[in-house]
Design a protein around this motif. Structure first.
Motif, short mmCIF file in Angstrom:
data_model
loop_
_atom_site.label_atom_id
_atom_site.label_comp_id
_atom_site.label_asym_id
_atom_site.label_seq_id
_atom_site.Cartn_x
_atom_site.Cartn_y
_atom_site.Cartn_z
N UNK A 243 -3.47 -6.04 11.79
CA UNK A 243 -2.54 -6.62 11.00
C UNK A 243 -2.39 -5.96 9.50
N UNK A 244 -1.17 -5.37 9.13
CA UNK A 244 -1.09 -4.89 7.72
C UNK A 244 -1.21 -5.95 6.74
N UNK A 245 -0.59 -7.05 7.25
CA UNK A 245 -0.67 -8.35 6.07
C UNK A 245 -1.74 -9.35 6.46
N UNK A 246 -2.42 -9.89 5.56
CA UNK A 246 -2.38 -9.78 4.25
C UNK A 246 -3.28 -8.61 3.52
N UNK A 247 -4.01 -7.60 4.67
CA UNK A 247 -5.15 -6.82 4.30
C UNK A 247 -4.68 -5.75 3.22
N UNK A 248 -3.57 -5.18 3.35
CA UNK A 248 -2.89 -4.38 2.58
C UNK A 248 -1.99 -4.91 1.33
N UNK A 249 -1.37 -6.18 1.71
CA UNK A 249 -0.49 -6.84 0.57
C UNK A 249 -1.21 -6.97 -0.63
N UNK A 250 -2.29 -7.44 -0.76
CA UNK A 250 -2.82 -7.86 -2.19
C UNK A 250 -3.49 -6.61 -3.02
N UNK A 251 -4.04 -5.66 -2.20
CA UNK A 251 -4.35 -4.42 -3.06
C UNK A 251 -3.28 -3.75 -3.57
N UNK A 252 -2.02 -3.85 -2.72
CA UNK A 252 -0.64 -2.99 -3.07
C UNK A 252 -0.24 -3.77 -4.21
N UNK A 253 -0.25 -5.10 -4.34
CA UNK A 253 0.36 -5.84 -5.55
C UNK A 253 -0.51 -5.41 -6.69
N UNK A 254 -1.61 -5.42 -6.46
CA UNK A 254 -2.74 -5.27 -7.67
C UNK A 254 -2.24 -3.88 -8.20
N UNK A 255 -2.29 -2.93 -7.14
CA UNK A 255 -2.12 -1.52 -7.59
C UNK A 255 -0.79 -1.29 -8.29
N UNK A 256 0.13 -1.75 -7.58
CA UNK A 256 1.71 -1.60 -8.32
C UNK A 256 1.75 -2.33 -9.76
N UNK A 257 0.90 -3.53 -9.95
CA UNK A 257 0.93 -4.19 -11.41
C UNK A 257 0.13 -3.26 -12.26
#
Length: 279
Positions: A243-257
């Motif tokens: 599953x992509x979520x939530x494994x990728x979701x949180x690091x993606x959000x942090x990285x874009x922030x």
């Protein structure tokens, strides 16, 4: 926690130093999240959206959004879930209500996740070859009039209105993003504007995990997402084994922030938000 600032005797420069000091201490102490600081310092905005799916990661996605203080827009269809029901049934009502209370936005994904396949009829009397993937006619090739397709958009919006207690946005997303100009015009006639996603915003959670690892998808998104992009992910994809979520979701959000990006809902989008205001 620092004490209140003493009255009198401080120069403007000293007062500024005091406020900076206090803000740093409050963040370190967890009194309010770091994301609450610098909300006006965005270097760009991105629009995170989720389509429903099997809902297997819905609770985990919600936890990430809440932890990161990020708002999203959910496009909902009444799809089969891992719990044996459907994504807009009573079992999921508390989940939808909680997202509404957190300030997320909602829009239709067509009630029975109806895929457009071809135009039929005429421009004045449009008909469409479609195939729903949910509901009593799942998997069947059907023909719908423009009014019947609009009823599918309305059906999901009406269910969301009941479940969330909020008015959904006058937007919809066609399953698979498959549309035609004639379909878009039919939807427009009943008050709905279609929303797709940006090329870089296709986050890849629908892709086979044996060829597209979570690590590769994360790296690609962090490299390519830009200001103004609409991002697409799901609350559960049956075919993806890792599953992509939530494994990728949180690091993606942090990285874009970390790149200075702020997250907005489609109600705040310069085009789609203006359309919502006019309705």
């Amino acid at each position: 926690m620092p004490s209140a600032e003493p009255r009198g005797g401080r120069s403007p420069r000293a007062r500024r130093r005091w406020h900076i000091c206090c803000a740093s201490i409050l963040i370190a102490a967890g009194a309010y999240p770091a994301s609450a600081i610098g909300q006006n310092d965005c270097k760009g905005a991105v629009y995170l959206t989720f389509d429903t799916g099997h809902m297997g990661v819905a609770h985990l996605v919600a936890e990430v959004l809440q932890r990161q203080q990020v708002k999203a827009t959910f496009f909902a269809a009444d799809e089969p879930t891992q719990t044996g029901g459907s994504s807009l049934d009573g079992y999921w009502a508390p989940w939808w209500r909680a997202r509404a209370a957190e300030g997320h936005e909602f829009a239709s994904h067509t009630l029975h996740h109806v895929y457009w396949r071809a135009d039929q009829g005429t421009p004045l009397q449009p008909r469409f070859k479609v195939r729903p993937s949910a509901g009593p006619q799942a998997g069947q090739d059907l023909t719908m009039t423009g009014a019947q397709y609009c009823a599918q958009i309305d059906g999901a919006a009406s269910r969301l209105r009941v479940l969330t207690g909020r008015e959904p946005l006058p937007l919809f997303r066609a399953p698979g993003g498959k549309t035609s100009q004639r379909l878009l015009e039919a939807a427009k006639s009943c008050g709905y504007t279609h929303v797709g996603w940006s090329a870089a915003g296709f986050l890849g959670d629908e892709l086979p995990s044996d060829h597209y690892s979570n690590t590769a998808l994360l790296e690609r998104a962090l490299r390519t997402v830009r200001d103004g992009d609409i991002l697409l992910a799901h609350l559960g994809i049956w075919s993806r084994k890792d599953p992509w979520a939530p494994a990728v979701l949180e690091p993606l959000v942090k990285g874009l922030k970390a790149r200075g990006m702020c997250f907005r809902t489609l109600r705040e989008h310069p085009v789609y938000g203006a359309q919502a205001q006019r309705k």
